[in-house]
Write a protein that holds these residues in place. Structure first.
Motif, mmCIF file in Angstrom:
data_model
loop_
_atom_site.group_PDB
_atom_site.id
_atom_site.type_symbol
_atom_site.label_atom_id
_atom_site.label_comp_id
_atom_site.label_asym_id
_atom_site.label_seq_id
_atom_site.Cartn_x
_atom_site.Cartn_y
_atom_site.Cartn_z
ATOM 1 N N VAL A 101 0.856 -1.177 0.000
ATOM 2 C CA VAL A 101 0.000 0.000 0.000
ATOM 3 C C VAL A 101 0.896 1.232 0.000
ATOM 4 N N THR A 102 1.072 1.783 -1.189
ATOM 5 C CA THR A 102 1.914 2.971 -1.339
ATOM 6 C C THR A 102 1.043 4.217 -1.269
ATOM 7 N N PHE A 104 0.467 6.438 -3.416
ATOM 8 C CA PHE A 104 -0.283 6.727 -4.638
ATOM 9 C C PHE A 104 -1.237 5.623 -5.047
ATOM 10 N N CYS A 105 -1.465 4.646 -4.221
ATOM 11 C CA CYS A 105 -2.445 3.616 -4.605
ATOM 12 C C CYS A 105 -3.354 3.259 -3.442
ATOM 13 N N LYS A 106 -3.782 4.237 -2.702
ATOM 14 C CA LYS A 106 -4.731 3.981 -1.610
ATOM 15 C C LYS A 106 -6.096 3.550 -2.151
ATOM 16 N N PRO A 107 -6.709 4.303 -3.094
ATOM 17 C CA PRO A 107 -8.001 3.840 -3.633
ATOM 18 C C PRO A 107 -7.801 2.602 -4.507
ATOM 19 N N SER A 108 -8.749 1.688 -4.441
ATOM 20 C CA SER A 108 -8.637 0.449 -5.216
ATOM 21 C C SER A 108 -8.568 0.702 -6.716
ATOM 22 N N CYS A 109 -9.253 1.757 -7.181
ATOM 23 C CA CYS A 109 -9.202 2.038 -8.622
ATOM 24 C C CYS A 109 -7.771 2.364 -9.066
ATOM 25 N N GLU A 110 -6.963 2.943 -8.184
ATOM 26 C CA GLU A 110 -5.567 3.233 -8.525
ATOM 27 C C GLU A 110 -4.736 1.958 -8.583
ATOM 28 N N ILE A 111 -5.004 1.030 -7.684
ATOM 29 C CA ILE A 111 -4.312 -0.265 -7.728
ATOM 30 C C ILE A 111 -4.609 -0.943 -9.061
ATOM 31 N N PHE A 112 -5.880 -0.981 -9.437
ATOM 32 C CA PHE A 112 -6.265 -1.621 -10.687
ATOM 33 C C PHE A 112 -5.683 -0.878 -11.897
ATOM 34 N N ARG A 113 -5.617 0.452 -11.822
ATOM 35 C CA ARG A 113 -5.059 1.234 -12.925
ATOM 36 C C ARG A 113 -3.583 0.889 -13.126
ATOM 37 N N PHE A 114 -2.821 0.789 -12.031
ATOM 38 C CA PHE A 114 -1.411 0.403 -12.140
ATOM 39 C C PHE A 114 -1.271 -0.971 -12.791
ATOM 40 N N LEU A 115 -2.124 -1.909 -12.414
ATOM 41 C CA LEU A 115 -2.049 -3.245 -13.004
ATOM 42 C C LEU A 115 -2.318 -3.203 -14.507
ATOM 43 N N ILE A 149 8.843 -2.300 2.906
ATOM 44 C CA ILE A 149 8.929 -0.856 3.125
ATOM 45 C C ILE A 149 7.572 -0.297 3.530
ATOM 46 N N PHE A 150 6.539 -0.685 2.836
ATOM 47 C CA PHE A 150 5.176 -0.234 3.105
ATOM 48 C C PHE A 150 4.391 -1.375 3.746
ATOM 49 N N ASP A 151 3.229 -1.036 4.294
ATOM 50 C CA ASP A 151 2.319 -2.078 4.757
ATOM 51 C C ASP A 151 1.824 -2.846 3.535
ATOM 52 N N ASN A 152 1.459 -4.085 3.752
ATOM 53 C CA ASN A 152 0.920 -4.917 2.682
ATOM 54 C C ASN A 152 -0.543 -5.221 2.982
ATOM 55 N N GLU A 153 -1.333 -5.369 1.925
ATOM 56 C CA GLU A 153 -2.741 -5.714 2.065
ATOM 57 C C GLU A 153 -3.058 -6.963 1.265
ATOM 58 N N VAL A 154 -3.905 -7.782 1.841
ATOM 59 C CA VAL A 154 -4.448 -8.927 1.120
ATOM 60 C C VAL A 154 -5.678 -8.414 0.376
ATOM 61 N N ILE A 155 -5.731 -8.680 -0.909
ATOM 62 C CA ILE A 155 -6.869 -8.265 -1.723
ATOM 63 C C ILE A 155 -7.570 -9.512 -2.242
#
Length: 188
Positions: A101-102, A104-115, A149-155
Protein backbone atom coordinates in the motif's frame (compact mmCIF):
# COMPACT_ATOMS: atom_id res chain seq x y z
CA UNK A 1 -15.16 1.75 -8.12
CA UNK A 2 -14.19 -1.92 -8.19
CA UNK A 3 -15.62 -2.50 -4.70
CA UNK A 4 -19.02 -1.18 -5.81
CA UNK A 5 -19.38 -3.94 -8.38
CA UNK A 6 -20.03 -6.63 -5.74
CA UNK A 7 -23.57 -5.20 -5.39
CA UNK A 8 -24.02 -4.45 -9.08
CA UNK A 9 -26.77 -6.02 -11.17
CA UNK A 10 -26.82 -6.59 -14.91
CA UNK A 11 -30.34 -6.05 -16.30
CA UNK A 12 -31.17 -7.79 -19.56
CA UNK A 13 -34.32 -7.84 -21.69
CA UNK A 14 -35.54 -11.43 -22.00
CA UNK A 15 -37.23 -10.82 -25.37
CA UNK A 16 -34.98 -12.45 -28.02
CA UNK A 17 -36.16 -9.88 -30.58
CA UNK A 18 -35.09 -6.98 -28.36
CA UNK A 19 -32.10 -4.88 -29.33
CA UNK A 20 -31.34 -4.17 -25.66
CA UNK A 21 -32.76 -2.86 -22.43
CA UNK A 22 -34.96 0.22 -22.71
CA UNK A 23 -33.93 2.53 -19.86
CA UNK A 24 -37.29 4.27 -19.69
CA UNK A 25 -39.13 0.94 -19.41
CA UNK A 26 -36.99 -0.34 -16.53
CA UNK A 27 -36.85 2.96 -14.65
CA UNK A 28 -40.58 3.53 -15.20
CA UNK A 29 -41.32 0.13 -13.65
CA UNK A 30 -39.02 0.75 -10.67
CA UNK A 31 -40.56 4.18 -10.04
CA UNK A 32 -44.06 2.66 -10.22
CA UNK A 33 -43.14 0.01 -7.63
CA UNK A 34 -41.71 2.72 -5.38
CA UNK A 35 -44.80 4.94 -5.81
CA UNK A 36 -47.02 2.02 -4.83
CA UNK A 37 -45.21 2.01 -1.50
CA UNK A 38 -43.59 -1.36 -2.10
CA UNK A 39 -40.04 -0.30 -1.34
CA UNK A 40 -37.89 -0.17 1.78
CA UNK A 41 -35.31 2.58 2.23
CA UNK A 42 -33.28 2.16 -0.97
CA UNK A 43 -29.63 3.10 -1.38
CA UNK A 44 -28.02 3.17 -4.81
CA UNK A 45 -24.43 4.11 -5.60
CA UNK A 46 -23.71 7.82 -5.35
CA UNK A 47 -20.90 7.48 -7.89
CA UNK A 48 -22.69 5.66 -10.74
CA UNK A 49 -26.13 4.32 -9.79
CA UNK A 50 -26.95 3.21 -13.34
CA UNK A 51 -25.16 2.84 -16.66
CA UNK A 52 -25.82 1.33 -20.08
CA UNK A 53 -23.43 -0.73 -22.18
CA UNK A 54 -23.81 -3.25 -24.99
CA UNK A 55 -27.61 -3.30 -24.72
CA UNK A 56 -27.52 -4.06 -21.00
CA UNK A 57 -28.16 -1.91 -17.96
CA UNK A 58 -26.04 -1.92 -14.82
CA UNK A 59 -27.62 -0.86 -11.54
CA UNK A 60 -25.23 -0.44 -8.62
CA UNK A 61 -26.70 -0.86 -5.13
CA UNK A 62 -25.17 0.32 -1.86
CA UNK A 63 -26.54 -2.42 0.41
CA UNK A 64 -28.01 -5.93 0.41
CA UNK A 65 -31.57 -4.69 1.02
CA UNK A 66 -31.49 -2.53 -2.12
CA UNK A 67 -29.75 -5.32 -4.07
CA UNK A 68 -32.42 -7.93 -3.20
CA UNK A 69 -35.30 -5.47 -3.66
CA UNK A 70 -34.06 -4.51 -7.13
CA UNK A 71 -33.82 -8.16 -8.21
CA UNK A 72 -37.41 -8.79 -7.05
CA UNK A 73 -38.71 -5.58 -8.65
CA UNK A 74 -37.08 -6.37 -12.01
CA UNK A 75 -38.48 -9.92 -11.90
CA UNK A 76 -42.05 -8.52 -11.63
CA UNK A 77 -41.89 -6.56 -14.88
CA UNK A 78 -44.64 -7.31 -17.41
CA UNK A 79 -42.12 -7.17 -20.22
CA UNK A 80 -39.77 -9.86 -18.85
CA UNK A 81 -36.33 -8.70 -17.78
CA UNK A 82 -33.71 -10.42 -15.66
CA UNK A 83 -31.50 -8.93 -12.95
CA UNK A 84 -28.33 -10.97 -12.55
CA UNK A 85 -25.53 -10.21 -10.07
CA UNK A 86 -22.43 -8.84 -11.85
CA UNK A 87 -20.22 -11.70 -10.59
CA UNK A 88 -22.65 -14.38 -11.77
CA UNK A 89 -23.45 -12.68 -15.10
CA UNK A 90 -19.77 -12.62 -16.13
CA UNK A 91 -18.96 -15.96 -14.45
CA UNK A 92 -16.07 -14.37 -12.57
CA UNK A 93 -13.32 -16.33 -10.82
CA UNK A 94 -12.19 -15.73 -7.23
CA UNK A 95 -8.56 -14.75 -6.66
CA UNK A 96 -6.32 -13.27 -3.97
CA UNK A 97 -3.09 -11.31 -4.04
CA UNK A 98 -0.95 -9.23 -1.71
CA UNK A 99 -0.07 -5.65 -2.66
CA UNK A 100 2.09 -3.00 -1.02
CA UNK A 101 0.00 0.00 0.00
CA UNK A 102 1.91 2.97 -1.34
CA UNK A 103 0.83 6.61 -0.98
CA UNK A 104 -0.28 6.73 -4.64
CA UNK A 105 -2.45 3.62 -4.60
CA UNK A 106 -4.73 3.98 -1.61
CA UNK A 107 -8.00 3.84 -3.63
CA UNK A 108 -8.64 0.45 -5.22
CA UNK A 109 -9.20 2.04 -8.62
CA UNK A 110 -5.57 3.23 -8.53
CA UNK A 111 -4.31 -0.27 -7.73
CA UNK A 112 -6.26 -1.62 -10.69
CA UNK A 113 -5.06 1.23 -12.92
CA UNK A 114 -1.41 0.40 -12.14
CA UNK A 115 -2.05 -3.24 -13.00
CA UNK A 116 -3.57 -2.27 -16.37
CA UNK A 117 -0.81 0.19 -17.26
CA UNK A 118 2.06 -2.10 -16.30
CA UNK A 119 0.75 -5.40 -17.65
CA UNK A 120 -0.12 -5.79 -21.30
CA UNK A 121 -3.59 -7.15 -21.95
CA UNK A 122 -4.92 -6.73 -18.40
CA UNK A 123 -8.31 -4.99 -18.33
CA UNK A 124 -9.94 -4.68 -14.91
CA UNK A 125 -13.41 -3.49 -16.01
CA UNK A 126 -14.92 -6.80 -14.92
CA UNK A 127 -12.90 -7.18 -11.73
CA UNK A 128 -14.78 -6.96 -8.45
CA UNK A 129 -12.99 -6.06 -5.24
CA UNK A 130 -14.51 -8.10 -2.43
CA UNK A 131 -12.20 -7.23 0.45
CA UNK A 132 -8.99 -5.44 1.37
CA UNK A 133 -7.37 -6.08 4.71
CA UNK A 134 -3.96 -5.53 6.20
CA UNK A 135 -1.50 -8.40 6.10
CA UNK A 136 -0.37 -9.34 9.59
CA UNK A 137 3.44 -9.42 9.30
CA UNK A 138 3.70 -11.67 12.38
CA UNK A 139 1.30 -14.41 11.25
CA UNK A 140 3.25 -17.51 10.32
CA UNK A 141 0.60 -18.64 7.82
CA UNK A 142 1.10 -15.60 5.57
CA UNK A 143 2.82 -15.99 2.22
CA UNK A 144 5.82 -13.80 1.57
CA UNK A 145 4.76 -10.17 1.02
CA UNK A 146 6.11 -8.37 -2.05
CA UNK A 147 8.08 -5.89 0.08
CA UNK A 148 8.75 -4.65 3.61
CA UNK A 149 8.93 -0.86 3.12
CA UNK A 150 5.18 -0.23 3.11
CA UNK A 151 2.32 -2.08 4.76
CA UNK A 152 0.92 -4.92 2.68
CA UNK A 153 -2.74 -5.71 2.06
CA UNK A 154 -4.45 -8.93 1.12
CA UNK A 155 -6.87 -8.27 -1.72
CA UNK A 156 -9.70 -10.67 -2.43
CA UNK A 157 -11.38 -10.19 -5.78
CA UNK A 158 -13.24 -11.76 -8.67
CA UNK A 159 -11.94 -11.47 -12.23
CA UNK A 160 -12.90 -12.56 -15.72
CA UNK A 161 -11.55 -15.69 -17.41
CA UNK A 162 -9.52 -13.65 -19.93
CA UNK A 163 -7.60 -11.91 -17.12
CA UNK A 164 -7.00 -15.23 -15.37
CA UNK A 165 -5.54 -16.71 -18.58
CA UNK A 166 -3.21 -13.73 -19.05
CA UNK A 167 -2.05 -13.91 -15.43
CA UNK A 168 -1.52 -17.67 -15.58
CA UNK A 169 0.58 -17.19 -18.74
CA UNK A 170 2.97 -15.08 -16.63
CA UNK A 171 3.32 -17.75 -13.90
CA UNK A 172 0.46 -16.10 -11.96
CA UNK A 173 2.50 -12.93 -11.45
CA UNK A 174 1.93 -9.31 -12.51
CA UNK A 175 4.04 -6.18 -12.29
CA UNK A 176 2.86 -3.70 -9.68
CA UNK A 177 4.79 -0.43 -9.43
CA UNK A 178 8.32 -1.65 -8.45
CA UNK A 179 7.30 -5.14 -7.37
CA UNK A 180 5.92 -8.38 -8.72
CA UNK A 181 2.75 -9.66 -7.08
CA UNK A 182 1.45 -13.19 -7.24
CA UNK A 183 -2.17 -14.25 -7.70
CA UNK A 184 -3.76 -17.36 -6.21
CA UNK A 185 -6.96 -18.63 -7.86
CA UNK A 186 -9.73 -20.50 -6.10
CA UNK A 187 -10.12 -24.05 -7.35
CA UNK A 188 -13.54 -24.71 -8.84
Amino acid sequence: MPEDRKLALIITDDDPASDGVKTETVLGHLFQVIENGEAPMLRFSECVPMALFCGKMVIVCEDEVTFKWTICAINTMCQPHTATPFIKFYNLIRATTIVPVTPFCKPSCEIFRFLEVQNEGIVTDKWVLMQRCGLDPCACTNPMPPQNIFDNEVIELYMDQESKCIIESTCSKLKFIYWTIEFKFECS
